[in-house]
Design an enzyme around this catalytic site. Structure first.
Site: not given
Ligand code: ADP
Ligand code: MG
Length: 141
Positions: A11, A51, A114, A117, A128
């Site tokens: 990320k 998302y 965070n 993913h 995905e």
């Protein structure tokens, strides 16, 4: 399941902290194969679509804004049980709850920023991986 595929994203927070090499090294040390890899700055529609399951949640707009704030590294990881294995290596969504040594415990700064993913099930992995990669882009390992 043997020889699974899963989508991993480094990320924007981890990319800006120059953790790309460290995170990829961890996957290699764990004997996970990288079947495809690309850097990209996600567009707003791309992040919103990716998302979609979280649309309507209080953190959705902030999450989309964060995920489009800088480049990400998109990867397809390959290996036996790699979907769960990657989730174990990542740790819990909230770094406060993540086990010692997990990527999120080591590198996440908040429940939102965070670091990584990872697809959470065979069904989401299939969606995905194909969201970002064509079949021809996966190397034959
Ligand atoms: P995971 O990435 O562990 O599968 P989720 O699918 O629940 O977690 O959430 C997707 C992403 O949305 C998280 O990785 C995180 O970046 C963000 N997120 C989840 N829950 C929150 C929250 N309560 N507040 C802010 N951001 C959140
Ligand atoms: Mg998830």
């Amino acid at each position: 399941m043997p020889n699974e595929l899963t989508l991993s994203i480094i990320k924007p927070d981890a990319v800006s902290k120059k953790l790309i090499g460290t995170i990829i090294k961890r996957f290699e040390e764990e004997k996970i194969k990288i079947a495809a890899m690309r850097m990209k700055r996600l567009t707003k529609p791309e992040a919103e679509g990716f998302y979609a399951e979280h649309k309507g949640k209080p953190f959705f707009d902030s999450l989309v804004s964060f995920m489009t704030s800088g480049p990400v590294v998109l990867m397809v990881l390959q290996g036996d049980n790699v979907i769960l294995k990657n989730r174990d290596i990542m740790g819990a969504t909230n770094p406060a709850n993540a086990d010692e040594g997990t990527l999120r415990k080591l590198f996440a700064e908040s429940i939102e920023k965070n670091a990584v993913h990872g697809s959470d099930s065979p069904k989401s992995a299939e969606r995905e991986v194909s969201y970002f990669f064509k079949k021809e882009e996966l190397v034959n390992l």
